[in-house]
Design a protein around this motif. Structure first.
Motif, PDB file in Angstrom:
ATOM      1  N   LYS A 338       3.808 -43.299  -3.816  1.00 34.23           N
ATOM      2  CA  LYS A 338       3.742 -43.290  -2.223  1.00 34.23           C
ATOM      3  C   LYS A 338       3.450 -44.664  -1.663  1.00 34.23           C
ATOM      4  CE  LYS A 338       3.240 -38.220  -1.441  1.00 34.23           C
ATOM      5  NZ  LYS A 338       2.429 -37.248  -0.937  1.00 34.23           N
ATOM      6  N   GLN A 340       3.414 -47.618  -3.231  1.00 34.22           N
ATOM      7  CA  GLN A 340       4.435 -48.668  -3.511  1.00 34.22           C
ATOM      8  C   GLN A 340       5.510 -48.448  -2.644  1.00 34.22           C
ATOM      9  OE1 GLN A 340       5.234 -47.807  -7.663  1.00 34.22           O
ATOM     10  NE2 GLN A 340       3.059 -48.884  -8.275  1.00 34.22           N
ATOM     11  N   GLY A 341       5.918 -47.170  -2.337  1.00 33.49           N
ATOM     12  CA  GLY A 341       6.938 -47.048  -1.388  1.00 33.49           C
ATOM     13  C   GLY A 341       6.891 -47.730   0.012  1.00 33.49           C
ATOM     14  N   ARG A 342       5.630 -47.443   0.537  1.00 32.92           N
ATOM     15  CA  ARG A 342       5.209 -48.097   2.053  1.00 32.92           C
ATOM     16  C   ARG A 342       5.097 -49.472   1.839  1.00 32.92           C
ATOM     17  NH1 ARG A 342       1.292 -43.656   2.018  1.00 32.92           N
ATOM     18  NH2 ARG A 342      -0.461 -45.147   1.145  1.00 32.92           N
ATOM     19  N   ARG A 344       7.032 -51.421  -0.064  1.00 35.86           N
ATOM     20  CA  ARG A 344       8.451 -51.924  -0.312  1.00 35.86           C
ATOM     21  C   ARG A 344       8.964 -51.830   1.312  1.00 35.86           C
ATOM     22  NH1 ARG A 344       8.554 -49.216  -5.302  1.00 35.86           N
ATOM     23  NH2 ARG A 344       9.554 -47.099  -4.119  1.00 35.86           N
ATOM     24  N   GLU A 345       8.811 -50.865   2.109  1.00 33.39           N
ATOM     25  CA  GLU A 345       9.128 -50.832   3.414  1.00 33.39           C
ATOM     26  C   GLU A 345       8.714 -51.854   4.198  1.00 33.39           C
ATOM     27  OE1 GLU A 345       8.203 -46.819   4.781  1.00 33.39           O
ATOM     28  OE2 GLU A 345       9.477 -45.812   3.412  1.00 33.39           O
ATOM     29  N   LEU A 346       7.418 -52.183   3.864  1.00 32.37           N
ATOM     30  CA  LEU A 346       6.753 -53.119   4.914  1.00 32.37           C
ATOM     31  C   LEU A 346       7.441 -54.612   4.504  1.00 32.37           C
ATOM     32  CD1 LEU A 346       2.985 -52.338   4.687  1.00 32.37           C
ATOM     33  CD2 LEU A 346       4.513 -52.399   6.841  1.00 32.37           C
ATOM     34  N   ARG A 347       7.529 -54.843   3.107  1.00 34.70           N
ATOM     35  CA  ARG A 347       8.456 -55.942   2.667  1.00 34.70           C
ATOM     36  C   ARG A 347       9.791 -56.192   3.224  1.00 34.70           C
ATOM     37  NH1 ARG A 347       6.174 -56.222  -3.652  1.00 34.70           N
ATOM     38  NH2 ARG A 347       4.151 -56.818  -3.044  1.00 34.70           N
ATOM     39  N   THR A 348      10.501 -55.065   3.294  1.00 37.41           N
ATOM     40  CA  THR A 348      11.754 -55.057   3.853  1.00 37.41           C
ATOM     41  C   THR A 348      11.749 -55.684   5.458  1.00 37.41           C
ATOM     42  OG1 THR A 348      12.328 -53.414   2.152  1.00 37.41           O
ATOM     43  CG2 THR A 348      13.863 -53.632   4.234  1.00 37.41           C
ATOM     44  N   ALA A 349      10.777 -54.878   6.069  1.00 34.59           N
ATOM     45  CA  ALA A 349      10.865 -54.978   7.721  1.00 34.59           C
ATOM     46  C   ALA A 349      10.377 -56.258   7.928  1.00 34.59           C
ATOM     47  CB  ALA A 349       9.397 -54.055   7.989  1.00 34.59           C
TER      48      ALA A 349
END
Length: 350
Positions: A338, A340-342, A344-349
């Motif tokens: 979970k 790591q998923g957060r 990745r989402e921050l890096r994408t944003a």
């Protein structure tokens, strides 16, 4: 049960529907709905099943409607006179609940409704029923929960705050080539912790306990930047368990110039074995000790261990300690996924 017929004028129907929607008292709202459903042609038995009340309640409500009209639907307890549980009584109960029964010279250490009634009667001269006390406690939003075990910190409050503030300042200003983790140990017992659970009316869930308890221990570290958890497990909570975790941290943060470890004052963190290992292999480690007896200041205690016990060890049904440890590790791995998923989402944003 005799089927009754009621004819309502459209304006009267709209008025009753509006009052029923806005009514906060559940019993009064049920009486309004009984009249409305009867006007729709429902039988008394059908109304009782739909509203969860008895047929006698339906019959009694319709008789009151026929005799008194809308006034017959109002709660008649308003004719009982002045309420016993008035504002002064409620304030007294709230004041009593701020203290323990022992403060009022009772032998029992926890409050019950009957004990509250007796104690409040000593100060107000008013005795109420247990049902009235239950309604009052609900009105005061009093909850029945588990007390939190606590121990007095030998440090002054100002000294404790200064130490915690210094640790948070370290985390906020940490260079990119350094790492900081929150460290703590957790006990895993085969004997399950008993906690709250949802149960059907009239039933009680059973949790089997082993004849002999078996324990395992985890030493964990929570990355202050990413919330990733690293851990080491052992059969004993000793210096070797803590050193195993330090070895894992050293391998995980091999590219870091310095690793800061925020931890409590447990003896294994400053034992002779730990000091010798740090002197020989741990030049990149810096230990930052929290104030004594302040577990809430350690983030891994709140963020990881508390949730781990709630999701795994409370009311568990594992038959062996190996099975339970596997469940614990599965939960920790899920936590890291979970996290790591957060990330990745921050890096994408960004």
């Amino acid at each position: 049960m005799i089927t009754r017929r009621i004819v309502l004028h459209p304006r009267t129907r709209e008025k009753l529907q509006r009052i029923a929607r806005r009514c906060k008292d559940a019993d009064t709202r049920v009486r309004y709905r009984i009249v409305l459903l009867t006007a729709d042609g429902w039988s008394g038995k059908k109304i009782a099943r739909a509203l969860g009340c008895s047929c006698s309640t339906v019959s009694r409500t319709l008789s009151r409607w026929e005799i008194y009209g809308q006034a017959g639907l109002i709660d008649r307890r308003e004719d009982n006179g002045q309420a016993k549980a008035d504002d002064l009584y409620a304030q007294t109960v709230r004041w009593i609940l701020e203290s323990s029964p022992r403060d009022f010279f009772h032998r029992r250490p926890t409050w019950t409704r009957r004990l509250l009634i007796r104690t409040a009667a000593d100060f107000t001269g008013v005795t109420v029923s247990t049902t009235t006390m239950s309604r009052l406690l609900k009105r005061l939003k009093v909850r029945r929960g588990r007390p939190k075990p606590d121990a007095p910190c030998p440090w002054s409050e100002s000294a404790r705050k200064r130490r915690v503030a210094a640790i948070h300042a370290l985390i906020q200003t940490l260079p990119a080539n350094q790492a900081v983790v929150w460290e703590d140990e957790a006990d895993v017992d085969l004997n399950p912790r008993i906690g709250f659970d949802w149960m059907l009316p009239g039933t009680q869930r059973h949790v089997m306990t082993p004849g002999k308890n078996v324990k395992r221990y985890l030493a964990g570290a929570l990355d202050a930047r990413t919330d990733k958890v690293m851990w080491a497990k052992g059969e004993r909570k000793n210096s070797r368990l803590f050193i195993d975790l330090l070895k894992k941290l050293s391998a995980t943060y091999a590219d870091k110039k310095m690793i800061h470890v925020v931890l409590d004052n447990y003896t294994i963190h400053s034992s002779k074995q730990t000091r010798l290992w740090l002197r020989e292999f741990g030049q990149k480690f810096r230990l930052h000790f929290l104030p004594p007896y302040c577990p809430d200041d350690n983030r891994i205690e709140r963020k990881v261990w508390r949730e781990m016990h709630a999701n795994v060890t409370v009311n568990h049904r594992c038959r062996s300690i190996e099975e339970l440890i596997a469940e614990v590790i599965c939960y920790l791995m899920s936590h890291n996924r979970k996290v790591q998923g957060r990330v990745r989402e921050l890096r994408t944003a960004i």
